[in-house]
Design an enzyme around this catalytic site. Sequence first.
Site, mmCIF file in Angstrom:
data_model
loop_
_atom_site.group_PDB
_atom_site.id
_atom_site.type_symbol
_atom_site.label_atom_id
_atom_site.label_comp_id
_atom_site.label_asym_id
_atom_site.label_seq_id
_atom_site.Cartn_x
_atom_site.Cartn_y
_atom_site.Cartn_z
ATOM 1 C CG ASP A 1 30.899 124.409 106.710
ATOM 2 O OD1 ASP A 1 30.783 124.407 107.939
ATOM 3 O OD2 ASP A 1 31.048 125.433 106.029
HETATM 4 C C1 GLC Z 1 34.285 126.640 103.156
HETATM 5 C C2 GLC Z 1 33.751 127.409 104.326
HETATM 6 C C3 GLC Z 1 34.511 127.131 105.587
HETATM 7 C C4 GLC Z 1 34.692 125.670 105.789
HETATM 8 C C5 GLC Z 1 35.276 125.001 104.572
HETATM 9 C C6 GLC Z 1 35.359 123.512 104.698
HETATM 10 O O1 GLC Z 1 35.495 127.183 102.739
HETATM 11 O O2 GLC Z 1 33.776 128.789 104.088
HETATM 12 O O3 GLC Z 1 33.840 127.683 106.682
HETATM 13 O O4 GLC Z 1 35.513 125.497 106.897
HETATM 14 O O5 GLC Z 1 34.480 125.286 103.456
HETATM 15 O O6 GLC Z 1 34.114 122.915 104.650
HETATM 16 C C1 GLC Z 2 29.127 123.758 100.962
HETATM 17 C C2 GLC Z 2 30.565 123.748 100.575
HETATM 18 C C3 GLC Z 2 31.466 124.072 101.716
HETATM 19 C C4 GLC Z 2 31.012 125.320 102.376
HETATM 20 C C5 GLC Z 2 29.545 125.262 102.725
HETATM 21 C C6 GLC Z 2 29.089 126.585 103.263
HETATM 22 O O1 GLC Z 2 28.871 122.750 101.877
HETATM 23 O O2 GLC Z 2 30.941 122.510 100.046
HETATM 24 O O3 GLC Z 2 32.786 124.206 101.248
HETATM 25 O O4 GLC Z 2 31.746 125.515 103.535
HETATM 26 O O5 GLC Z 2 28.772 124.944 101.612
HETATM 27 O O6 GLC Z 2 27.799 126.590 103.722
#
Ligand code: GLC
Ligand code: GLC
Length: 807
Positions: free
Chosen positions: A483
């Site tokens: 993300d």
């Molecule tokens: C969080 C989110 C997931 C994403 C991950 C890596 O765990 O829930 O959707 O893939 O972060 O950014």
């Molecule tokens: C933030 C976190 C990531 C997660 C995301 C969800 O970027 O670092 O892990 O997946 O929020 O919106």
Amino acid sequence: MQFGHFDDSNKEYVITTPKTPYPWINYLGSENFFGLVSNQAGGYCFYQDARLRRLTRYRYNNVPTDVGGRYFYIHEAGDYWTPSWGPSKKELDAYECRHGLGYTKISGTRGGLKADLLFFVPMGETCEVHQVTLKNESKQKKSVKLFSFIEFCLWNAQDDGTNFQRNFSTGEVEVVGSTLYHKTEYRERRNHYAFYHVNAKVAGFDTDRETFLGLYNGFSEPDVVTRGKSGNSVASGWSPIGSHCLEAELAPGEERTFVFVLGYVENPQAEKWASPGIINKVRAERLIEKFATSEQVAGELAKLKQHWQNLLSGYSIKSSDEKLDRMVNIWNQYQCMVTFNMSRSASYFESGIGRGMGFRDSNQDLLGFVHLVPERARERILDIAATQFDDGSAYHQYQPLTKRGNNEVGSGFNDDPLWLILGTAAYIKETGDASILDEQVPFDNDASKAASLLEHCKRSFDHVIKNLGPHGLPLIGRADWNDCLNLNCFSETPGESFQTTENREGRTAESIFIAGMFVAIGPEYAALAELRGQTTEAARVRSEVAKMSEVVLKHGWDGNWFLRAYDFFGNKVGSKECKDGQIFIEPQGYCVMAGIGVATGEAKKALDAVKERLDTKYGIVLNNPPYAEYHLELGEISSYPPGYKENAGIFCHNNPWIMIAETVIGRADRAWEYYRKIAPAYLEEISEIHRTEPYVYSQMIAGKDAVRHGEAKNSWLTGTAAWNFVAVSQHLLGVRTDYTGLRIEPCLDKSLSSFTVTRRARGATYVIRVKNEGTGKVALKVNGSAIEGTLVPYAKSGETVQVECSV
Ligand code: GLC
Ligand code: GLC
């Protein structure tokens, strides 16, 4: 250092001090009503949706930590205390907390009085039961007062924490005997209320927080408790609470049990009122009757335990490694159930407000859960698919209560669509129920735009092909699984969301990770198409997959590992040419899982690079070197200080991709080494470093570049649960469902000489005895006769199949 121990026979983790390195929590509830409860009785509960139907208030990020819960105060001759230690913090002579499957028990002793608390959500009910047993262990007669306490939330948790100009004037309650009703906003558009009841005559009550606590007091020193006398207050506006006062005279050795019910009731519009202004309580009374006695409570708790016993018997192992057994048999599966229920909404790190159910997250959660309750997985798949758009893209998140996509977050995460195929395939392999492919499912929740689930999968697949970039690799959109790798964002405004800001056209940045997913998951879609007789479609899919595999080797290979991406300008991300972020874990895992470069050597090189550059003593970091400064063209990843979260943290979710990848190239030693490094039961002895619960995975452990290397955060709600279960159960132990049979391909290091897995699938039970003879080649006998290959055909429902496996 340990702060407790596992009790495997009771399926409990026993915490022996309230002063754990962080609150160690548990979840109550498995269907509609849920609670979070810490080892100090902190936490809150809600009906279906932690944001929109929150019953009790919890204060996130407060001081001291863990403020708000279900508190029981005991007053005896001027002294007062709480058996959960907090919030009163009066020293205890004995303390123990047992987190079990769907229930928590806390017991505290002080001055010869023992208090046992039990918390759980009974199956099929919309309430929590709190049972309190007071026992006089002294030689003198005791005269004690017990005060209960919960604080009502004004339903919408977001509003509850922000809209004070209104909220301080809306609170309303009704008090009838031993039942306290919370009915804020019931007068207008709500037709639901909460109640807090005890099965005994009360000596007093309170429903007004200020009366109970005193305006300038905290939960550690409520006025009513220190005084030993309720105020019989009736809240009006301000902050409604629920507190009962019970008096007990206890002879030496005598005990007394009270049963509290904290419940949620919805009334049909026409049955809202008993009389003008007085809520209709019939449904509450019915619920209360079910828990009038401690015998009823014991019966319901036994049902809950039986339920878990049944669920967990779907996959179990008996081996010589007790840590492995407790992870596989109990805690990993339990966490899978919790992540399935909560997605990423409510934990001690997720406020229950910010995020609903994730499209990508929930599909992955399914993988670890589908064997437990397949019917619910089916429903979930259809709910998720209904938030897909007709061009194949998808809402990134949806609200569990409304089942509608969240507009604030929107769409554009280009990995999302593919996960739907993976979830659907897992469901059909588990159940054989291909009829799900024919279900008519809306696009964007619009029934007029419905198509079959198979068609949804096709749109998912084609969404990738229709969105290829300059190198023929998939466009990343806002982000893919990571993300925080935001290649079209370019944010210079503080506070702006990296994920929803997308201020470049977005037709250049490409993801090698999505390419790997496409090659890994595409064949699953081909298999689904074949199940529906679409052989031409399946052939088309396979040829697209083969093409993509070549593109990855041509444009996605960096010489010693797979590249991560091309940015907006066409520059490489995750290349030896970069200053920081030279190598990323995700494409190494997914491309090898997809089989890319296995025959030609790239796969092995990539995994060797992971070992050399990313592995640490606490797990594999996400990237290396971490980004030292903010990169406008990369987004959120570079916003984190080095070693945390997606910037070179040990992101436990993708470690199992490497474990699985290692099994693909047959390196069992590495796969098991990675497994044991992050599996929480193996980290119990370093709890003072790891800090989060030793019975569940955390999303992130600080990486080697972080000041606090080894410290975990974001426990419970993470795809780590499902993926580690998939890795250990299906690839290391090697027992997985396939379309026509059970696939058995253990990949074992020397540590396990033999073990037995019992797997239930499609109504039959398979008892699989595995002998590790170090050959690396699987030989199977089914009911005594040798078979060719590694697929044990499904037996009839009700049958037990004996499998001997030597490897
Ligand atoms: C969080 C989110 C997931 C994403 C991950 C890596 O765990 O829930 O959707 O893939 O972060 O950014
Ligand atoms: C933030 C976190 C990531 C997660 C995301 C969800 O970027 O670092 O892990 O997946 O929020 O919106």
